[in-house]
Design a protein around this motif. Structure first.
Motif, PDB file in Angstrom:
ATOM      1  N   PRO A 529      14.252  23.174  14.260  1.00 12.48           N
ATOM      2  CA  PRO A 529      13.578  22.151  13.447  1.00 12.48           C
ATOM      3  C   PRO A 529      12.187  22.548  12.982  1.00 12.48           C
ATOM      4  O   PRO A 529      11.712  22.031  11.971  1.00 12.48           O
ATOM      5  N   ILE A 530      11.519  23.433  13.693  1.00 10.79           N
ATOM      6  CA  ILE A 530      10.188  23.850  13.265  1.00 10.79           C
ATOM      7  C   ILE A 530      10.286  24.826  12.103  1.00 10.79           C
ATOM      8  O   ILE A 530       9.444  24.846  11.195  1.00 10.79           O
ATOM      9  N   VAL A 531      11.351  25.625  12.075  1.00  8.21           N
ATOM     10  CA  VAL A 531      11.515  26.666  11.059  1.00  8.21           C
ATOM     11  C   VAL A 531      12.210  26.138   9.820  1.00  8.21           C
ATOM     12  O   VAL A 531      11.789  26.394   8.687  1.00  8.21           O
ATOM     13  N   SER A 532      13.289  25.387   9.992  1.00 11.56           N
ATOM     14  CA  SER A 532      14.139  24.963   8.870  1.00 11.56           C
ATOM     15  C   SER A 532      13.950  23.473   8.628  1.00 11.56           C
ATOM     16  O   SER A 532      14.579  22.639   9.281  1.00 11.56           O
ATOM     17  N   ILE A 533      13.087  23.129   7.661  1.00 11.72           N
ATOM     18  CA  ILE A 533      12.791  21.734   7.372  1.00 11.72           C
ATOM     19  C   ILE A 533      12.264  21.644   5.943  1.00 11.72           C
ATOM     20  O   ILE A 533      11.644  22.580   5.438  1.00 11.72           O
ATOM     21  N   VAL A 534      12.522  20.523   5.291  1.00 10.05           N
ATOM     22  CA  VAL A 534      11.990  20.271   3.951  1.00 10.05           C
ATOM     23  C   VAL A 534      10.774  19.360   4.079  1.00 10.05           C
ATOM     24  O   VAL A 534      10.829  18.324   4.754  1.00 10.05           O
ATOM     25  N   THR A 535       9.672  19.754   3.440  1.00  8.71           N
ATOM     26  CA  THR A 535       8.446  18.958   3.455  1.00  8.71           C
ATOM     27  C   THR A 535       8.137  18.474   2.051  1.00  8.71           C
ATOM     28  O   THR A 535       8.027  19.283   1.121  1.00  8.71           O
TER      29      THR A 535
END
Length: 902
Positions: A529-535
């Motif tokens: 979750p820290i690496v693969s996420i849309v912001t």
């Protein structure tokens, strides 16, 4: 090992001391035992206790037995006592005893680093008949001595009985009964639980030609039995050759099995894969999330069979290819997380396939003329089209060739490295097109670059931006138009998702404007979750003060995984949609300041037996700047998709009727929930609204939707126990009750063995509104710490326990200042409290510090002459560990106490 030195003369004389333990060895019965440090020959009961080990007296360490970490044994420190008498100071006056305690610590016998001691205060004192002038000091606790241990072996419990004194002539002193030379010891053996495991068991593929055309094939991984089915390692997948343009070798997913024991829980599993030309090292891995399909006695099965990744799309030339796979799982172990990997001992599991035919056209950027994407002379094989693989070579240092920039349907001025300017016209260029896009490089500082300045870039294949060297100017759109694509991430203005299939996001994607869905899914990797996420960006002039937004999400196309956004300026009484993330908030009384919302659309809460489930949409609402003392009130509008209400639960057999949806909140990571209900529900627009929500637990609150007729576990909204003079007032509130007979109020003096005080019948056996209850413990002769809990009993006899609350009935010594805490150690669900004993009434100052001395919280106290109880600041949000509490009294006297959260 573990010695403690003091150069001062003794200020007290020790006569007897002992420690009390609750012991349940593996497979054994629970029993209470006592061990003595010092014991005079005729002093009962101390002279009847087994002696603790001590090298000074040549006493061997007692062996407490064998224990484990899978909840079949316990070793708890429940209390202790000592008998001591003050000696005379240099002015021939007796020392004043200001504090007594037991210091203890547990460590592996072979350890080279020894932990610090933890104190168990002895707040209760009583005069003894012999010896003259002596007193007995005692205290109770519930310290789990197995807590925090993770490896097996021989452990040492080290104990030291201490007395603090003060005198005008000699100042403050602390003595131990062995004068600190060698603490007392006992030993025990610990059998560590088996570590959680992960084993990949299968891979599923579907070829589009040959005798197995359009048939899903199973290949085994880690199988000890001979085929069928065939082994994945070394297999020629499908047994046929695939055309590089029209061939389909679909990777449908795989299966993995995990085991767990103790307090470890596996929560996610993922299959990682990559395609590489044989003889090459290969690149980054893509992923497929595996869904849990079975759970039996700690063995979980994760399976996905419906993915549609065409492995042939990852090829660029004809020849032989390898597909490498490995499995990864993650989970929790108490307060920490763990990751499991099955990668064939770092060699990966590898199969092969072959492609033939005419290769997909490709072109490489040379930058021989200028930076114009739409100029043939800048490419090795002409301007790329929709079916062309594009490579942006890394020129490295020492070259003056420019990297490409995209100006669609416009005119711009190019400035060469020598300063010469040229007007370039792309008036009829159309969109920039490409199949796969690869930006080569070695590191973030040494990578090729691609700039989208004006217009739209259509990408039909994979987008390799691993070094984040792609840039997109405001107002541009990057469109992912293929069927199944891999996107390594990056920063974008607007993004469009179309073409169907799944676009797998490997790292983070930052969107400053719109993320629009036409057809297809953008999937993040929830196991990272820290690496693969849309912001989604905050509101700013660059996005017309709208912020990053999700647009036109439907069941046929939406963001599947994690997306987050932060809005730093909230306007009261105005709805903030947070970029259409699916949770809109209208704050009405106090301004929370900065608010961050994170959405998860892969997982659904289904705790306990899995008989009930929430929808596949979870929101974390974080308000780090909000005041702890201010109540936040907001209207919540929760938007959902129809597909997120179906195929829920561990076995995928739970469907929630939309008409039964209600808003649920949890503050303990999904273990228990409060059913908040709803004010309105519009099933045509999939919007559930609840007015007047005040259930915000700072800094983070988690919301989801559940079934009001089959609710998620609903526990107490509030449970409290406070001292009221010589009595204890126990109060609790329920949010809803089903089939409830009532509540048995229980009390304990050691936190382990509870007795019934009273039974309070439920106001209503079935209720969907808040119910309030109270009970007063008026039992005479209370002393020390009393522990309270509720046993909630159903009409059918089933029951469940509440968390435990502690109340101190320590007697006050009006002549001294003192500080203690309970329970010790405490947990997130405990109401951790400080007992502040002040010699005079007045204003005091409280500081909470970490072990480095950094202040975490500070507040003023108003103390009475006697005992005051105050909560530990921000106790529920503190990470596990040790902390210091410092109280400066109105008299100027300072007391410091170490507390521990587990």
């Amino acid at each position: 090992m573990g010695t403690w030195q003091s150069a001062k003369a003794q200020t007290v004389q020790f006569f007897d001391d002992a420690v009390s333990l609750t012991v349940q060895q593996t497979g054994g019965n629970t029993q209470s035992v006592n061990y003595a440090g010092k014991a005079r020959a005729n002093d009962a009961p101390y002279n009847g206790y087994t002696k603790l080990g001590n090298t000074t007296t040549s006493t061997a360490n007692p062996q407490l037995g064998t224990f484990d970490l899978v909840n079949t044994s316990q070793l708890t420190l429940t209390g202790g006592s000592l008998i001591t008498r003050p000696l005379l100071d240099d002015d021939n006056n007796p020392y004043v005893v200001t504090g007594t305690r037991l210091q203890y610590r547990v460590y592996l016998k072979t350890a080279t680093t020894i932990p610090a001691f933890t104190a168990l205060p002895f707040p209760t004192s009583a005069t003894v008949t012999s010896p003259a002038g002596a007193k007995r000091y005692s205290g109770t606790g519930s310290a789990n001595l197995l807590s925090g241990l993770t490896v097996g072996g021989k452990y040492v419990i080290e104990l030291r009985f201490e007395v603090s004194t003060s005198s005008d002539a000699n100042g403050d002193n602390t003595d131990s009964d062995t004068q600190g030379v060698n603490p007392y010891q006992a030993e025990f053996d610990l059998t560590a639980p088996p570590a959680p495991t992960l084993k990949g068991t299968a891979v599923y593929v579907t070829p589009n030609s040959g005798s197995n055309a359009n048939t899903q094939l199973t290949y085994t991984v880690n199988s000890s039995t001979p085929p069928p089915p065939p082994a994945f390692v070394g297999a020629n997948l499908g047994g046929v050759t695939y055309d590089i343009n029209t061939g389909q070798l679909t990777l449908n997913g795989g299966m993995a099995v995990t085991t767990e024991a103790g307090n470890s829980t596996v929560t996610n599993a993922t299959l990682y894969y990559r395609v590489r030309q044989q003889g090459t090292g290969g690149g980054a891995f893509s992923f497929i999330t595996l869904a849990q399909t079975a759970n039996s006695n700690g063995s979980r099965t994760f399976t996905t069979t419906t993915n549609t990744v065409n492995l042939v799309n990852s090829t660029s030339v004809t020849g032989n290819y390898s597909i490498d796979i490995y499995y990864q799982a993650s989970g929790t172990n108490g307060s920490s997380n763990f990751t499991l990997v099955d990668n064939n001992n770092n060699s990966y599991y590898t199969a092969s396939f072959t492609v033939n035919g005419t290769p997909v056209p490709s072109t490489v950027w040379t930058g021989g003329l200028n930076d114009n994407w739409f100029q043939d002379g800048n490419w090795s094989n002409g301007i790329p089209g929709a079916g062309t693989n594009v490579t942006i070579r890394n020129f490295g240092s020492g070259t003056q060739n420019p990297y490409p920039r995209i100006f669609c349907n416009t005119t711009y001025v190019y400035t060469s490295s020598s300063g010469q300017q040229t007007t370039i016209t792309n008036a009829n260029s159309g969109l920039a097109l490409a199949r796969n896009v690869v930006m080569e490089g070695n590191s973030i500082a040494d990578a090729s670059k691609l700039g989208l300045v004006v217009g739209t870039l259509n990408v039909g294949g994979d987008f390799d931006n691993r070094y984040n060297s792609f840039s997109a100017s405001d107002g541009t759109t990057t469109a992912f138009v293929g069927v199944n694509q891999t996107i390594s991430g990056g920063t974008f203005s607007s993004v469009s998702i179309s073409g169907g299939g799944i676009k797998s996001l490997q790292t983070s994607m930052n969107v400053t404007a719109d993320l629009t869905f036409a057809n297809g899914f953008l999937a993040t990797d929830v196991t990272n979750p820290i690496v693969s996420i849309v912001t989604l960006a905050d509101r700013a002039p660059i996005n017309s003060n709208l912020g990053g937004r999700l647009l036109t999400e439907t069941d046929n196309g939406y963001l599947r995984g994690l997306v987050t956004t932060t809005h730093r300026n909230i306007t009261l009484n105005q709805e903030d949609t947070f970029g259409n993330i699916g949770m809109a908030l209208t704050y009405s009384n106090n301004n929370p300041g900065e608010v961050t919302i994170t959405r998860n659309t892969v997982q659904a809460y289904s705790p306990g037996s899995g008989a009930a489930s929430g929808v596949r949409r979870i929101f974390d609402v974080t308000q780090p700047a909000a005041s702890q003392s201010a109540t936040l009130t907001a209207t919540v509008r929760f938007t959902y998709l129809d597909s997120e209400t179906k195929n829920l639960g561990p076995n995928g057999n739970i469907n929630i009727d939309e008409d039964n949806l209600g808003l649920f909140v949890t503050t303990d990571k999904g273990n228990t929930f409060t059913n908040l209900g709803r004010t309105s529900l519009d099933t045509s627009t999939n919007n559930l609204t609840l007015n007047g929500v005040t259930s915000f637990s700072l800094p983070t609150t988690t919301f989801t939707l559940g079934d009001r007729t089959n609710p998620l576990p609903v526990e107490l909204v509030a449970f409290d126990a406070k001292r009221s003079g010589a009595n204890a007032l126990i109060t609790w509130v329920t949010a809803s009750e089903r089939n409830s007979a009532g509540f048995e109020v229980q009390v304990s003096t050691n936190g382990l063995t509870f007795a019934k005080l009273a039974f309070v019948a439920s106001n209503s056996a079935n209720s969907s509104v808040n119910q309030t209850y109270s009970y007063t413990d008026a039992e005479a002769g209370k002393s020390g710490v009393r522990y309270y809990r509720l046993r909630q009993v159903d009409l059918d006899g089933q029951y469940a326990f509440s968390p435990t609350r502690a109340v101190s009935f320590a007697a006050a010594n009006g002549t001294i200042a003192a500080l203690s805490a309970y329970p010790s150690p405490f947990t997130t669900t405990d109401q951790a409290a400080l007992v502040v004993q002040a010699p005079t009434a007045g204003a005091a100052q409280l500081q909470l510090m970490d072990m480095m001395g950094r202040t975490l919280a500070s507040r003023e106290l108003t103390t009475v002459a006697g005992i005051s109880e105050v909560p530990v600041p921000n106790a529920s949000n503190l990470p596990a560990g040790s902390y210091l509490v410092k109280v400066t009294f109105a008299t100027g006297e300072v007391k410091t106490l170490r507390i521990q959260k587990k």
